[in-house]
Design an enzyme around this catalytic site. Structure first.
Site, mmCIF file in Angstrom:
data_model
loop_
_atom_site.group_PDB
_atom_site.id
_atom_site.type_symbol
_atom_site.label_atom_id
_atom_site.label_comp_id
_atom_site.label_asym_id
_atom_site.label_seq_id
_atom_site.Cartn_x
_atom_site.Cartn_y
_atom_site.Cartn_z
ATOM 1 N N HIS A 286 -1.380 8.634 -3.442
ATOM 2 C CA HIS A 286 -0.928 9.793 -2.649
ATOM 3 C C HIS A 286 0.252 9.421 -1.754
ATOM 4 O O HIS A 286 1.162 10.228 -1.554
ATOM 5 C CB HIS A 286 -2.067 10.331 -1.772
ATOM 6 N N GLY B 242 -12.215 10.174 0.669
ATOM 7 C CA GLY B 242 -10.907 9.617 1.002
ATOM 8 C C GLY B 242 -9.930 10.755 1.235
ATOM 9 O O GLY B 242 -10.070 11.828 0.643
ATOM 10 N N GLN C 14 -1.792 14.663 2.089
ATOM 11 C CA GLN C 14 -2.721 15.753 1.747
ATOM 12 C C GLN C 14 -2.919 16.737 2.903
ATOM 13 O O GLN C 14 -3.408 17.839 2.705
ATOM 14 C CB GLN C 14 -4.093 15.190 1.332
ATOM 15 N N CYS D 60 -10.270 14.997 -6.683
ATOM 16 C CA CYS D 60 -9.285 14.926 -5.598
ATOM 17 C C CYS D 60 -9.392 16.211 -4.780
ATOM 18 O O CYS D 60 -9.444 17.294 -5.349
ATOM 19 C CB CYS D 60 -7.883 14.785 -6.186
ATOM 20 N N LEU D 61 -9.412 16.061 -3.452
ATOM 21 C CA LEU D 61 -9.529 17.247 -2.595
ATOM 22 C C LEU D 61 -8.317 18.174 -2.757
ATOM 23 O O LEU D 61 -8.417 19.358 -2.451
ATOM 24 C CB LEU D 61 -9.664 16.827 -1.125
ATOM 25 N N HIS E 44 -6.340 5.294 -5.482
ATOM 26 C CA HIS E 44 -6.099 6.747 -5.522
ATOM 27 C C HIS E 44 -5.363 7.190 -4.241
ATOM 28 O O HIS E 44 -4.394 7.958 -4.305
ATOM 29 C CB HIS E 44 -7.459 7.448 -5.651
ATOM 30 N N GLU E 45 -5.812 6.676 -3.094
ATOM 31 C CA GLU E 45 -5.188 7.090 -1.826
ATOM 32 C C GLU E 45 -3.779 6.513 -1.696
ATOM 33 O O GLU E 45 -2.872 7.195 -1.206
ATOM 34 C CB GLU E 45 -6.059 6.664 -0.635
HETATM 35 ZN ZN ZN Z 1 -6.672 12.703 -3.999
#
Ligand code: ZN
Length: 164
Positions: free
Chosen positions: A140, A46, A51, A94-95, A136-137
């Protein structure tokens, strides 16, 4: 298409809310394609607009590609509502927080409403890992990262381990 640089926490853009998308322009389509390419290359499941520094309510998701074929979602202006009272706790990566796994508790089942890239309204129910990914997304898009869900003690421990 292009692979975009992924911002790492504590970049301030990860703590700011993103704006709704009012019109699906060629730039939005191009951003969505780049975000998918960036997510697959990362590799991740995701990726949300903030991000990659795009402060718009868009995320891309594919929760199954590592196990089977690609199944990409491009989600614009999402709204999730819990579809049961059941909660699940899982360690979320998380990236934008490489190396950090944070235990986050969320509703196990959500109904997601969104607009697709053709401007069509869509709804779908997501459960388990996909439900956590959706939430989660959306976090963000609201300027929230996994660390924000932790107790002060757990957060301090995670931040001490974190190498940006
Ligand atoms: Zn994330």
């Amino acid at each position: 298409m292009a692979i975009l640089p992924i911002l790492r926490w504590p970049d301030p853009r990860l703590s700011r809310p993103a704006q709704a998308i009012s019109r699906i322009t060629p730039e939005i389509r191009s951003l969505a394609a780049d975000m998918l390419e960036t997510m697959y290359a990362a590799p991740g499941r995701g990726l949300a607009g903030p991000q990659v520094g795009a402060m718009l309510r868009i995320f891309v998701m594919d929760t199954v590609w590592k196990e089977s074929e690609r199944c990409p979602f491009v989600i614009l202006n999402p709204e999730a509502t819990p579809a049961s009272t059941e909660l699940l706790t899982r360690a979320e990566g998380c990236l934008s927080l490489p190396g950090i796994m944070a235990e986050v508790t969320r509703p196990a089942l959500v109904d997601l409403r969104w607009t697709d890239l053709d401007g069509q309204p869509r709804t779908q129910r997501f459960h388990d890992f996909a439900a956590a990914c959706v939430q989660h997304e959306i976090d963000h898009l609201d300027g929230i990262v996994t660390l924000d869900h932790l107790s002060p003690h757990a957060r301090a421990r995670a931040e001490a381990e974190y190498i940006p």
